[in-house]
Scaffold this active site. Structure first.
Site, PDB file in Angstrom:
ATOM      1  N   CYS A  76       0.847  -1.248  -0.060  1.00  0.00           N
ATOM      2  CA  CYS A  76      -0.133  -0.213  -0.067  1.00  0.00           C
ATOM      3  C   CYS A  76       0.866   1.247   0.020  1.00  0.00           C
ATOM      4  CB  CYS A  76      -1.015  -0.033   1.314  1.00  0.00           C
ATOM      5  SG  CYS A  76      -2.039   1.386   1.341  1.00  0.00           S
ATOM      6  N   CYS A 133     -11.511  10.316   7.846  1.00  0.00           N
ATOM      7  CA  CYS A 133     -10.061  10.060   7.689  1.00  0.00           C
ATOM      8  C   CYS A 133      -9.064  10.820   8.214  1.00  0.00           C
ATOM      9  CB  CYS A 133      -9.881  10.309   5.897  1.00  0.00           C
ATOM     10  SG  CYS A 133      -8.162   9.815   5.660  1.00  0.00           S
TER      11      CYS A 133
HETATM   12  N1  SAH Z   1      -7.125   9.418  -1.397  1.00  0.00           N
HETATM   13  C1  SAH Z   1      -7.667   8.059  -1.926  1.00  0.00           C
HETATM   14  C2  SAH Z   1      -6.767   6.830  -1.479  1.00  0.00           C
HETATM   15  C3  SAH Z   1      -6.192   6.854  -0.166  1.00  0.00           C
HETATM   16  S1  SAH Z   1      -7.459   6.495   1.462  1.00  0.00           S
HETATM   17  C4  SAH Z   1      -9.102   7.849  -1.422  1.00  0.00           C
HETATM   18  O1  SAH Z   1      -9.576   8.489  -0.691  1.00  0.00           O
HETATM   19  O2  SAH Z   1      -9.592   6.873  -2.130  1.00  0.00           O
HETATM   20  C5  SAH Z   1      -7.535   4.767   1.136  1.00  0.00           C
HETATM   21  C6  SAH Z   1      -8.830   4.290   1.517  1.00  0.00           C
HETATM   22  O3  SAH Z   1      -9.114   4.175   2.903  1.00  0.00           O
HETATM   23  C7  SAH Z   1     -10.149   5.229   1.010  1.00  0.00           C
HETATM   24  O4  SAH Z   1     -11.405   4.277   0.554  1.00  0.00           O
HETATM   25  C8  SAH Z   1     -10.515   5.905   2.223  1.00  0.00           C
HETATM   26  O5  SAH Z   1     -12.009   6.260   2.093  1.00  0.00           O
HETATM   27  C9  SAH Z   1     -10.227   4.816   3.395  1.00  0.00           C
HETATM   28  N2  SAH Z   1     -10.101   5.342   4.659  1.00  0.00           N
HETATM   29  C10 SAH Z   1      -9.499   6.443   4.928  1.00  0.00           C
HETATM   30  N3  SAH Z   1      -9.823   6.677   6.416  1.00  0.00           N
HETATM   31  C11 SAH Z   1     -10.559   5.264   6.816  1.00  0.00           C
HETATM   32  C12 SAH Z   1     -10.753   4.761   8.059  1.00  0.00           C
HETATM   33  N4  SAH Z   1     -10.478   5.845   9.343  1.00  0.00           N
HETATM   34  N5  SAH Z   1     -11.260   3.890   8.078  1.00  0.00           N
HETATM   35  C13 SAH Z   1     -11.533   3.017   7.159  1.00  0.00           C
HETATM   36  N6  SAH Z   1     -11.309   3.379   5.990  1.00  0.00           N
HETATM   37  C14 SAH Z   1     -10.660   4.607   5.913  1.00  0.00           C
HETATM   38 FE1  SF4 Z   2      -8.477   9.673   0.689  1.00  0.00          FE
HETATM   39 FE2  SF4 Z   2     -10.339  11.758   1.714  1.00  0.00          FE
HETATM   40 FE3  SF4 Z   2      -8.436  10.541   3.299  1.00  0.00          FE
HETATM   41 FE4  SF4 Z   2      -7.535  12.224   1.362  1.00  0.00          FE
HETATM   42  S1  SF4 Z   2      -8.614  12.666   3.143  1.00  0.00           S
HETATM   43  S2  SF4 Z   2      -6.516  10.286   1.993  1.00  0.00           S
HETATM   44  S3  SF4 Z   2      -9.043  11.789  -0.246  1.00  0.00           S
HETATM   45  S4  SF4 Z   2     -10.009   9.442   2.367  1.00  0.00           S
END
Ligand code: SAH
Ligand code: SF4
Length: 389
Positions: A123, A137
């Site tokens: 990853c 996130c």
């Molecule tokens: N920015 C991109 C890729 C990185 S995030 C995107 O948003 O797709 C990778 C994945 O992890 C995304 O599906 C995101 O929504 C998820 N993710 C982020 N924070 C999370 C959390 N606290 N618990 C579970 N999934 C999460």
């Molecule tokens: Fe992905 Fe949103 Fe987290 Fe950025 S803020 S890494 S777009 S899930």
């Protein structure tokens, strides 16, 4: 006051460069134009197929040129600041990139390796932090943001392969979990699901995909490289055309009013536009399905009605649905749905004909989960600093 960075390397590394980048590095040494192509091919093979760390190992390159290269460049990898290994074989590396200019302190990013019986998935991150602010996130709460260079993205794979003994002549870990053996790759798959929004760093991500999938070097299959986006609609088609990568969409909600809150980028590109871009994604087919990620948030997006609407929205699309249990972080405004609820949701999706694996959290003991990368390490460090004061 902060001290000025003193560790700016005098020589830059060739590891992670594209063919054009290597050609430019050779031209800077006044290598004759007619030799450039051949020399680039040689360097490519040594750097990406053999993974050598020393110019002297490049046996088909003349001694004179090897010395010239070594005087101007290095084959250094970014520094692995720490490695954590989970009881389930998941590994997390904190990687410090060399500073890109005098002001830069050297980005720190995390990279996670997840071994399974039939594959090993790396990853990777595309940015330091993220400019988007998805409310579930943790990466979105980080202050510092910059795009990673192509070199920094590729270097994550080189570092991982080296750590996993995945270059000729190296010894793989004997944990019985990491895939190894004749013709077996420790890293067979890559997902851009670490820190950052890959489609906001489009050129570097596409160039990095080109290096990672080049058959004369690192040689990863494009069908095994997945780029995850929160929905940067105008770049989705171009991603497919230019890179041929697999696509994953962070959907997380089936109504615009809710998705506006969870993934604020939805206010710019709504669900209908996003799904249209998916329908038009070059190369999508039943053999190359688009993954829809859906984080399970208790009482927010996890009802039976949500599941049924999800199925309706994706009708006719070659799709996989990936249900992700929410990974809580301190202060997070959500909780993970109960297990029974996740199962019920998953059943509805499954009965509609979609595979809907629930992503089992891996590496929990080393905080290797999505949306938690790096910030956790930063917090732990801050805590350690406080404790030491
Ligand atoms: N920015 C991109 C890729 C990185 S995030 C995107 O948003 O797709 C990778 C994945 O992890 C995304 O599906 C995101 O929504 C998820 N993710 C982020 N924070 C999370 C959390 N606290 N618990 C579970 N999934 C999460
Ligand atoms: Fe992905 Fe949103 Fe987290 Fe950025 S803020 S890494 S777009 S899930």
């Amino acid at each position: 006051m902060d001290a000025a960075p003193t560790d700016i390397p005098a020589k830059s590394s060739l590891v992670g460069l594209t063919r054009e980048g290597l050609a430019a590095a050779l031209r800077a040494l006044d290598i004759p134009e007619r030799e450039i192509r051949m020399r680039v091919n040689q360097l490519w093979n040594w750097i990406y197929f053999h993974g050598v760390r020393d110019f002297d190992a490049m046996l088909n390159v003349s001694k004179v040129l090897r010395a010239k290269l070594a005087a101007a460049y290095t084959l250094a990898r970014p520094e692995v600041v720490s490695e954590q290994v989970s009881t389930d074989g998941t590994r997390k590396w904190l990687i410090r990139m060399p500073p890109v200019d005098a002001k830069d302190r050297g980005a720190e990013i995390e990279c996670v390796y997840i071994p399974e019986s039939d594959r090993g998935t790396l990853c990777v991150s595309s940015q330091v932090g993220c400019t988007l602010t998805c409310t579930f996130c943790h990466t979105g709460t980080q202050r510092l943001v910059r795009n990673l260079t192509t070199q920094e993205i590729v270097a994550q794979l080189v570092v991982a392969r080296e750590k996993l003994g995945d270059f000729p002549g190296l010894t793989p870990p004997t944990d019985g979990i990491t895939p190894s053996g004749e013709g077996v790759r420790a890293v067979s798959n890559i997902v851009f699901m670490g820190m950052g929004e890959p489609l906001y760093n489009f050129d570097h991500v596409c160039d990095a995909l080109g290096v990672m999938s080049d058959g004369d070097g690192l040689s990863l299959s494009k069908r095994r490289i997945t780029v995850s986006t929160s929905g940067v609609v105008p770049q989705i088609g171009p991603l497919g055309e230019r890179s041929g990568a697999m696509l994953a969409i962070s959907l997380h909600a089936v109504r615009d009013d809710l998705r506006d809150k969870l993934v604020p980028l939805n206010k710019k590109y709504n669900i209908a536009e996003l799904l249209q871009a998916c329908r038009d994604y070059p190369g999508a087919s039943n053999a190359r399905r688009i993954t829809f990620e859906y984080v399970m948030l208790k009482g927010v997006n996890d009802s039976d009605a949500d599941a049924r609407e999800l199925v309706r929205l994706l009708k006719g699309m070659p799709a996989k649905i990936n249900l992700i249990p929410f990974n809580p972080w301190p202060g997070a405004p959500y909780e993970c749905s109960d297990w029974g609820r996740i199962e019920k949701f998953s059943d509805i999706v499954f009965n509609a004909g979609y595979a809907s694996p629930v992503r089992t959290p891996r590496g929990r003991d080393i905080l290797a989960a999505c949306g938690q990368l790096k910030s956790e390490t930063e917090k732990l460090r801050a805590r350690a600093r406080l404790a030491a004061e």
